[in-house]
Design a protein around this motif. Structure first.
Motif, short mmCIF file in Angstrom:
data_model
loop_
_atom_site.label_atom_id
_atom_site.label_comp_id
_atom_site.label_asym_id
_atom_site.label_seq_id
_atom_site.Cartn_x
_atom_site.Cartn_y
_atom_site.Cartn_z
N ALA A 260 -41.87 -16.14 -30.34
CA ALA A 260 -40.94 -17.54 -29.64
C ALA A 260 -41.11 -18.71 -30.72
O ALA A 260 -40.12 -19.91 -30.15
CB ALA A 260 -42.46 -18.15 -28.59
N ILE A 261 -41.90 -18.80 -32.07
CA ILE A 261 -41.76 -19.88 -33.22
C ILE A 261 -39.99 -20.52 -33.63
O ILE A 261 -39.41 -20.99 -33.79
CB ILE A 261 -42.73 -19.94 -33.68
CG1 ILE A 261 -44.19 -19.92 -33.12
CG2 ILE A 261 -41.75 -20.46 -34.85
CD1 ILE A 261 -45.04 -20.04 -34.21
N ARG A 262 -39.74 -18.74 -33.73
CA ARG A 262 -38.10 -18.96 -34.42
C ARG A 262 -37.12 -19.12 -32.91
O ARG A 262 -36.41 -20.03 -33.67
CB ARG A 262 -38.17 -17.85 -34.04
CG ARG A 262 -38.43 -16.53 -36.20
CD ARG A 262 -37.88 -15.79 -36.40
NE ARG A 262 -37.89 -14.42 -34.88
CZ ARG A 262 -39.27 -13.67 -35.43
NH1 ARG A 262 -39.95 -13.65 -36.30
NH2 ARG A 262 -39.26 -12.43 -33.67
N ALA A 263 -37.79 -18.95 -31.74
CA ALA A 263 -36.49 -18.92 -30.88
C ALA A 263 -36.79 -21.22 -30.83
O ALA A 263 -35.88 -21.72 -29.99
CB ALA A 263 -36.58 -18.62 -28.99
N GLY A 264 -38.26 -21.42 -30.60
CA GLY A 264 -38.44 -22.78 -30.76
C GLY A 264 -37.42 -23.60 -31.78
O GLY A 264 -36.94 -25.09 -31.80
N LYS A 265 -37.59 -23.07 -32.90
CA LYS A 265 -37.11 -24.18 -34.30
C LYS A 265 -35.85 -23.83 -33.63
O LYS A 265 -34.67 -24.72 -34.66
CB LYS A 265 -37.40 -23.57 -35.32
CG LYS A 265 -38.40 -22.87 -35.76
CD LYS A 265 -38.82 -22.52 -37.15
CE LYS A 265 -40.42 -22.52 -37.81
NZ LYS A 265 -40.67 -22.60 -39.13
N VAL B 96 -42.99 -25.72 -34.28
CA VAL B 96 -41.71 -26.08 -33.81
C VAL B 96 -41.69 -27.78 -33.86
O VAL B 96 -40.76 -28.14 -34.36
CB VAL B 96 -41.25 -25.91 -32.45
CG1 VAL B 96 -40.12 -26.50 -31.72
CG2 VAL B 96 -41.85 -23.85 -32.76
N ARG B 97 -43.34 -28.08 -33.58
CA ARG B 97 -43.19 -29.40 -33.17
C ARG B 97 -42.96 -30.11 -35.09
O ARG B 97 -42.33 -31.41 -35.50
CB ARG B 97 -44.36 -30.34 -33.16
CG ARG B 97 -44.28 -29.70 -32.17
CD ARG B 97 -45.56 -31.27 -30.70
NE ARG B 97 -46.85 -31.09 -31.66
CZ ARG B 97 -47.36 -30.19 -30.51
NH1 ARG B 97 -46.65 -30.00 -30.16
NH2 ARG B 97 -48.82 -30.31 -31.84
N GLU B 98 -43.32 -29.70 -36.61
CA GLU B 98 -43.12 -29.78 -37.67
C GLU B 98 -41.60 -29.71 -38.18
O GLU B 98 -41.17 -30.34 -38.57
CB GLU B 98 -43.96 -28.96 -38.36
CG GLU B 98 -44.09 -29.18 -39.46
CD GLU B 98 -44.78 -27.85 -40.47
OE1 GLU B 98 -43.96 -27.81 -41.87
OE2 GLU B 98 -46.09 -27.89 -40.53
#
Length: 354
Positions: A208-213, A246-248
């Motif tokens: 999910a983090i990879r998708a967010g970035k 993702v925010r970072e």
């Protein structure tokens, strides 16, 4: 005034520094609305110069009888910090309003700036179409001036500067969308939240983090090319910003380019209420970096109204209050600001429009 609102709005150094040759108070008064982004009312304005170069404009609301007794001292203290932190050597002071409100504040501000080591060139009270110098008295009826017909205002417009009628008009440019557009974003965001929850359940948080970035990077690429996210893409971006990593990633990509402001302004307007704080904080950050302290202030307030604990918005609010110039920023940072563990309970089941 909101509890989260910083009373100071300002225009720090580059990239929005304006080089002009002003020969009279009328010339400077013609520039003020374009420096601030709106026409001031009931305001104290200071223009700071280094040599002959205009470096910073700062504005605060004139205190009234309903404000605390030390409101004038607080206002002047914040303004002098901003101007001195911008390494100015001289300052012009303008007060917009009636004589009884303006003149005591102007004289107190002159003393405050002088105590801070700046040379105060002039003290000017301003009405809608006339000004009155307290240092060089002129006609009893004041000296007429007109912003719209001044050549320096024309230069500011040609340079892309905009002056809204008042601060509230500028604030409305980052308010939430409504009507059918709001309804479409509500549907898209709920669908995005369901998609993200399913991705986490099937492939894990790392996926999910990879998708967010990837969503963040795609958004930057889209706005760099002059495009815009559709509702489904925007909903996906806003739910992804819940995750601190993702925010970072978004924060580290954000600088002072105009389309960064366009991206985060658009996201702020279209994000739902429970998701808007992250986008508004990023808008505040890029606005501050661009030298647009007015927009930075408004965006930080929007973020803090939605989430009083938002760390980036709190930081920008403190930076504005301290009068720190974006020129002091070391970028990229060695250590991003700390943040909380992601909490997917923030994802909307039935998203509330902002």
């Amino acid at each position: 005034m909101s509890n989260h609102e910083n009373p100071i709005t300002h225009q720090p150094p580059p990239p929005r520094r304006i080089r002009v040759v002003a020969t009279s108070p009328a010339d400077l008064l013609a520039l003020v609305p374009y420096l601030l982004g709106f026409h001031p009312h009931q305001s104290l304005v200071a223009l700071g110069f280094t040599d002959d170069e205009l470096v910073v404009a700062t504005r605060g609301d004139l205190p009234t009888q309903d404000d605390p007794a030390n409101a004038v001292d607080l206002l002047i203290g914040q303004m002098t910090r901003l101007v001195t932190n911008s390494r100015c050597t001289t300052v012009h002071l303008f007060g917009y309003g009636s004589p009884d409100l303006v003149e005591p504040v102007l004289r107190a501000a002159a003393d405050g700036f002088a105590d801070a080591g700046l040379e105060v060139i002039d003290l000017v009270r301003v009405t809608s179409d006339r000004y009155f110098s307290l240092r060089s008295p002129g006609p009893d009826e004041g000296v007429p001036f007109e912003v719209g017909s001044n050549i320096l205002a024309a230069y500011a417009i040609a340079a892309g500067q905009v002056a809204f009628p008042d601060r509230d008009s500028l604030a409305r440019t980052i308010e939430a969308v409504d009507g059918p557009e709001q309804q479409a974003m509500t549907r898209a965001t709920i669908a995005a939240a369901e998609r993200l929850n399913m991705l986490i359940a099937t492939d894990g948080t790392a996926a999910a983090i990879r998708a967010g970035k990837h969503a963040v990077t795609e958004a930057f690429d889209r706005y760099a090319a002059g495009g815009r996210l559709d509702d489904n893409e925007m909903g996906w971006l806003t739910v992804q910003l819940i995750n601190p990593e993702v925010r970072e990633h978004a924060w580290l990509l954000t600088d002072d380019r105009s389309w960064h402001e366009q991206l985060w302004r658009d996201t702020t307007r279209r994000a739902l209420l429970d998701l808007v704080a992250h986008a508004a904080a990023l808008l505040a950050f890029t606005a501050w970096r661009r030298g647009d302290g007015v927009l930075a202030n408004l965006a930080a307030r929007r973020a803090l109204d939605a989430d009083p604990g938002n760390r980036l918005a709190t930081l920008i609010d403190q930076v504005l209050a301290a009068g720190l110039s974006p020129a002091t920023l070391i970028w990229p940072p060695d250590q991003p600001p700390a943040d909380d563990t992601p909490d997917t309970s923030d994802l909307p089941d039935r998203a509330e429009p902002s």
